[in-house]
Scaffold this motif. Structure first.
Motif: not given
Length: 247
Positions: A115-136
């Protein structure tokens, strides 16, 4: 365990009350709040006190970027409206509420789920998962079979097979989705307090950890009262309108 997953509450009392009541009617066993408890809305103190009460009963909670913003003096990465509301919010909170935010983690795991707020690769940087590339990218950054995150304010579900191919779909409210163990998954429940997909109804999800079934919900609530409270607090009118129109 039937886990209710809430994210991006954004100080919206009316939306949170409606979602909590909806989850209790469906006999949720446990609750998880994935950050952005405050920001944009007019009831930050009430929302924080409510989440704190749930945490005292065993609920899980994360820090979001708006929560962190309350603790920071430098908020240059926020847009002007968000920055204004965060500054207003800080003045509404007492020391105990601010300390609660200060101690919030960036991520937690439950039963092979991250469970994370923004993403799993760098939770503290708040980058968005807003497409398939970012989800992968997010799914590859963790060994968890299922990742839950917010930050995007729209409900969505991504899946990745053993070869790395990613698919996605927009979930249908109240329709259970079986999460195959042969795939990796990334679920975004959508925002409780400020949906942005043209539907003003609040979003959350219920996850059956035994059956591996995920159900997304849209919950109507009193958007007019929530909107009027934003205006009465002297916050930007565009934020009040966003609640009415869902975008």
């Amino acid at each position: 365990m039937l886990l209710a997953v809430f994210t991006d509450l954004h100080a919206n009392r009316e939306a949170l009350e409606a979602c909590l009541a909806h989850a209790k009617e469906r006999q949720a066993d446990q609750f998880a709040f994935l950050g952005d408890l405050v920001g944009y809305g007019a009831d930050p103190g009430w929302v924080l006190d409510t989440v704190m009460a749930y945490v005292n009963r065993g609920a899980y909670v994360l820090m979001g970027n708006h929560d962190l913003g309350v603790l920071q003096d430098d908020r240059k990465d926020m847009n002007p409206n968000a920055r204004l509301v965060v500054e207003w919010t800080r003045e509404q909170l007492d020391e105990g509420q601010r300390n609660f935010i200060r101690d919030l983690p960036m991520q937690f795991e439950i039963e092979q789920c991250l469970f994370v707020h923004a993403n799993a690769w760098a939770p503290e940087r708040w980058e968005y998962v807003d497409g398939a590339m970012e989800a992968a990218r997010s799914m590859r950054a963790t060994n968890a079979a299922i990742t839950f995150c917010g930050h995007v304010h729209t409900p969505s579900l991504y899946h990745m097979n053993h070869s790395g191919k990613v698919g996605s779909f927009t979930p249908i409210s109240d329709l259970s989705v079986p999460l195959s163990r042969l795939r990796r998954w990334l679920a975004q429940p959508g925002s409780v307090g400020q949906p942005r997909d043209g539907n003003p109804a609040a979003c959350y999800a219920l996850f059956d950890t035994q059956q591996l079934e995920l159900t997304f919900f849209r919950v109507p609530y009193d958007t007019e009262t929530a909107s009027q409270k934003v205006l009465a607090a002297g916050l930007p009118a565009s934020l009040a309108q966003r609640l009415i129109h869902g975008g």
